[in-house]
Design a protein around this motif. Structure first.
Motif, PDB file in Angstrom:
ATOM      1  N   UNK A 218       0.983  -1.192  -0.018  1.00 36.87           N
ATOM      2  CA  UNK A 218       0.041  -0.103  -0.016  1.00 36.87           C
ATOM      3  C   UNK A 218       0.788   1.284  -0.060  1.00 36.87           C
ATOM      4  N   UNK A 219       0.463   2.074  -0.752  1.00 43.63           N
ATOM      5  CA  UNK A 219       1.452   3.445  -1.027  1.00 43.63           C
ATOM      6  C   UNK A 219       1.169   4.257   0.503  1.00 43.63           C
ATOM      7  N   UNK A 220       2.570   4.631   0.950  1.00 42.49           N
ATOM      8  CA  UNK A 220       2.236   5.350   2.246  1.00 42.49           C
ATOM      9  C   UNK A 220       3.097   6.619   2.318  1.00 42.49           C
ATOM     10  N   UNK A 221       2.580   7.541   2.998  1.00 45.60           N
ATOM     11  CA  UNK A 221       3.238   8.783   3.238  1.00 45.60           C
ATOM     12  C   UNK A 221       3.961   8.758   4.594  1.00 45.60           C
TER      13      UNK A 221
ATOM     14  N   UNK B 158       5.106   8.308  12.647  1.00 44.72           N
ATOM     15  CA  UNK B 158       4.371   7.550  11.633  1.00 44.72           C
ATOM     16  C   UNK B 158       4.964   6.339  11.246  1.00 44.72           C
TER      17      UNK B 158
ATOM     18  N   UNK C  51       3.673   2.322  11.998  1.00 42.20           N
ATOM     19  CA  UNK C  51       3.895   1.543  10.819  1.00 42.20           C
ATOM     20  C   UNK C  51       4.685   0.235  11.288  1.00 42.20           C
TER      21      UNK C  51
END
Lengths: 520, 358
Positions: A71-74, A80, A84
């Protein structure tokens, strides 16, 4: 197993990071599979730390994206990243020396502050992973290896899925490194991925399942290190063959040029190291290397020999002259030269151009640079140019500020500035710390060439590869005490490792017991 | 979009020169706004403050005479600040220079020879050096912060002068005013023109000499290394304690010379107020002049203008004489802010995507 079938735990796709005009990361792609130990290789300045800081949320990419379990994450911030499941052990630890292990870990933990419960959890993790540490030990009393364990436990308490290790073995003895590898393998077998940053090729071959190699910010290869040789990995990293250092000729050793007799120095503050009765002779034509883990008195040892901190008069003799009380310039005048560990702010003034940095260590012993109290700018410029040419210092403009040079080029300049005098005695602390392989080879060769001309060279280093490359004789420093200097051929890495851990001190037994007690 | 400060790879030489000019422009604009808020026509007010003092010769001479002590003190302070030695107490060293130099005419009013003036000047320098040596020794011996000690000694010096002129040194024929006798002949500096005295020459010589010291000599190199990185200074074999003492003696001596020159010219006697804050304004002069003694000459003239312009504004616009202090403060504020641009540049940056993927 094929990488196409399993979703990578972490994928960096086309990451670009630009600082000013520098492309620190240029289209970097990296895949880290679940449960693998993935090496991230590259020279200093290749852009490893930049990418890792972006993975840990401390920097943001200019373009490109990260994927976590597909999944794309920033990753906007380290918190953060921690949410994760990314944990990171930094190269330089951020611990409060005056606090205990548990207090240090508590500072980094979210939520309420229950030291008792936390201590119990620390003991549990520490026992189950074979990372012995006492939660109530004060950090200042711990070795670097033990401090690293605190950082690792701090990460493990947050049950990470990905653990990032930034050059973890650079501060460890070989034995401590072996213990660390066992822990990392165990973590990987439990499904935790490890991103392992290093430029030590042998350990990468040993430990890692795959390796991404970075050069000048670009990925140049993604290989299985077990199928490569150290030489082939080095070629990928450097982009060409690294010139092997030519060993010194044996049997050219002459008179004693640097003599230390019962050198002692009181500790300069609560967390400093005292030097205890160090005796050592360095003779013409030889390179004596002092091995040791950082923070065992190397800095104090250097200061005492250089004269930055004076000692008793007979404790230091240079070419037969008692110099223990003399200042650094008096020692330079009798032919000694010194290269400190820290390039910027100690060996060189960052804001000064190179021609003025020549003056810093040469003003007293060279009358072409200073006449009647007046600085001879032409003389300084000529000297700088000579050093730059002799050592191939790469720079952007004719006379740049010291801070504008890369680490390797500045180190070549700082070393070259002293070698340009052909000193009778050279004392050099961490000659290639944080320097790329090409520059390191050039510096080591210059050290050997100087000794071959009849100078006495004392090298203080944490890097065992370097020590074996240059040393005629080797001694080990541990907690301010120096072992006997023996010929390099008489040492094995294991023997040095034991000495680094303090085998020649009496204190050692009690410390061992403490560790075992903590592990139980 | 947002503004970010980005570190430059090397210090910007252009910005080092542009920064004080930008600061000056911003000060003028801010001054205009202040005048406008008071109800003055800002353009007229700025003209009165900054331009009019240059129109008449006598007023130009006034500016030059007021610049002399600022340049003398500011040049010495530049050397201090380059060495990371924070002498904030030049006003006190100025005062003690005046006290010690002024002792000669007060105690030996009949002594009139060229030697009188030379002795006064020498004692002025010694007085400033001695007063400057105190914070230096306190720092070297006890690690006491020289910013605090030098500043506090200002008040000690001022109160000492105040006590002298109200007590033992008061002019017996002075109708009980707290003033010493007025100085005369060889107790005063010779005048070069009707308005300009020898102190102006001292200031120019001091600034040029210090520029040479910093740029050409080993001592200057030592001072700059000490300021940039103390660890490297130790590696070069320079003594930090000696640097601290040297800087205080130098800047104190120059401040003392400025002090004695002031009472031996413009003031002409000892009295409680002998300075409109030259010692503090010189701190601004040093920074505005880029800690470069030649730059200090220009900066000294500018700060002198702020005093003269302030007087003019007081007369024609009816503002408080404190307006000069306001302008000086605003100017220092902008210089320090603009100096950020030497090492950093301002850039617009795209706002980060705020979505979090977790």
């Amino acid at each position: 197993m094929s990488a196409n079938e399993i979703t990578p735990l972490l994928e960096a796709r086309n990451i670009v990071k630009i600082f000013g005009t520098l492309r620190a990361n240029d289209d970097v792609t990296l895949k880290c599979m679940p449960g693998e130990i993935h090496a991230f290789l590259g020279e200093n300045g290749a852009g490893k730390s930049t990418l890792v800081k972006m993975i840990y949320g401390a920097l943001q990419p200019t373009s490109g994206q990260f994927f976590w379990n597909g999944r794309g994450v920033v990753i906007a911030s380290p918190s953060v990243a921690r949410q994760l499941g990314i944990g990171m052990v930094f190269q330089h630890f951020s611990l409060f020396e005056a606090l205990t292990v548990a207090e240090n870990i508590a500072l980094a933990m979210p939520g309420s502050f229950d030291l008792g419960a936390l201590s119990a959890r620390i003991s549990k993790v520490s026992a189950s992973y074979g990372l012995p540490i006492a939660p109530d030990a004060v950090v200042a009393d711990l070795s670097v290896g033990e401090r690293q364990r605190i950082e690792i436990i701090r990460c493990l308490l947050q049950e990470p899925k990905l653990l990032i290790m930034d050059e973890p073995t650079s501060v460890l003895t070989p034995q401590e490194a072996d213990q660390l590898f066992a822990v990392l393998k165990r973590l990987a077998s439990e499904g935790c991925s490890v991103l392992y940053i290093s430029h030590r090729l042998e350990e990468v071959k040993d430990l890692c399942d795959s390796a991404t190699i970075l050069r000048h910010g670009k990925v140049v290869a993604c290989v299985n290190p077990k199928k490569e040789t150290a030489a082939s990995l080095a070629r990928l990293m450097v982009g060409g063959d690294v010139h092997a250092v030519k060993p010194a000729k044996a049997g050219t050793v002459g008179k004693e040029r640097l003599l230390l007799k019962n050198l002692s120095l009181a500790a300069d503050g609560q967390f400093a190291v005292a030097l205890k009765n160090i005796s050592l002779a360095v003779r013409a034509g030889e390179v004596v290397a002092i091995a040791g883990v950082a923070g065992n008195g190397q800095g104090e040892f250097f200061d005492a020999i250089s004269g930055e901190r004076p000692v008793e008069t007979g404790m230091v003799e240079i070419d037969g002259v008692a110099m223990g009380r003399a200042g650094i310039n008096a020692r330079r005048k009798v032919g000694a030269a010194f290269v400190p560990e820290e390039r910027l702010g100690h060996g060189a003034v960052p804001e000064f151009p190179l021609s003025q940095n020549v003056l810093l260590s040469r003003h007293a012993a060279d009358d072409r640079l200073v006449k009647k109290g007046l600085v001879q700018k032409d003389g300084a410029r000529e000297t700088a140019e000579r050093v730059i040419k002799a050592f191939d210092v790469r720079k952007g403009k004719p006379d740049p500020e010291a801070r504008a040079l890369s680490g390797g080029n500045l180190q070549k300049f700082v070393v070259g500035r002293e070698l340009d005098r052909t000193p009778a005695v050279l004392v050099i602390n961490q000659p290639t710390w944080g320097v790329d392989a090409g520059a390191a080879a050039a510096i080591r060769q210059a050290i050997l060439d100087l000794a071959a001309q009849g100078s006495a060279v004392l090298v203080i280093s944490q890097d065992l590869d370097e020590i074996f490359e240059v040393a005629t004789r080797i001694a080990v420093i541990s907690r301010g005490e120096l072992s006997e200097a023996r010929p390099a051929a008489a040492w094995s890495r294991e023997a040095i490792g034991l000495m680094m851990a303090g085998a020649h001190e009496q204190k050692h037994d009690s410390r061992k017991e403490k560790r075992h007690a903590a592990g139980a | 979009m947002r503004l970010v400060l980005e570190k430059r790879p090397e210090a910007s030489a252009a910005m080092a020169i542009a920064s004080p000019l930008i600061a000056l422009a911003l000060t003028v604009v801010t001054g205009g706004i202040i005048f406008a808020l008071r109800g003055n026509n800002p353009v007229d007010a700025i003209y009165v403050y900054f331009i009019e003092p240059w129109v008449a010769l006598w007023s130009v001479e006034q500016i030059i005479v007021k610049a002399a002590p600022l340049v003398l003190i500011g040049a010495g302070l530049s050397v201090c600040y380059l060495a990371n030695v924070w002498n904030i107490g030049a006003e006190g060293q100025f005062t003690m220079g005046a006290v010690l130099g002024g002792a000669i005419p007060v105690l030996f009013p009949e002594w009139q020879s060229p030697l009188t003036l030379i002795t006064m000047l020498a004692l002025g320098i010694i007085g400033g050096m001695a007063w400057g040596a105190i914070p230096a020794l306190l720092r070297n011996r006890f690690n006491a912060n020289e910013i605090l000690t030098s500043l506090m000694l200002v008040y000690v010096a001022q109160l000492f002068l105040d006590w002298l002129v109200r007590g033992p040194w008061r002019d017996p024929m002075g109708f009980n005013f707290p003033k010493s006798i007025t100085f005369s002949n060889w107790q005063l500096l010779p005048y070069l023109t009707s308005g300009i005295h020898l102190g102006v020459i001292f200031a120019i010589i001091a600034a040029v000499a210090l520029a040479l010291l910093l740029g050409r000599t080993m001592k200057g190199f030592e001072i700059r290394v000490a300021g940039q990185s103390p660890r490297a200074a130790r590696f070069a074999g320079f003594s930090q304690k000696w640097t601290v003492l040297f800087c205080f003696l130098l800047s104190g001596g120059l401040a003392g010379l400025a002090g004695v020159s002031e009472i031996a010219s413009v003031v002409g006697q000892l009295q409680p107020q002998i300075s409109p804050g030259y010692g503090f304004a010189a701190i601004i002069v040093a920074f505005l002049g880029r800690l470069n003694p030649i730059g200090v000459i220009l900066a000294g003239v500018l700060l002198a203008l702020s005093y003269i312009g302030g007087e003019a504004a007081q007369i024609s616009l009816g503002v408080s004489e404190k307006i000069a202090r306001v302008f000086q403060g605003v100017l220092l504020f902008y210089i320090l802010a603009c100096d950020t641009l030497i090492l950093y540049r301002i850039r617009w940056q795209q706002r980060l995507p705020s979505a979090q993927g977790a």
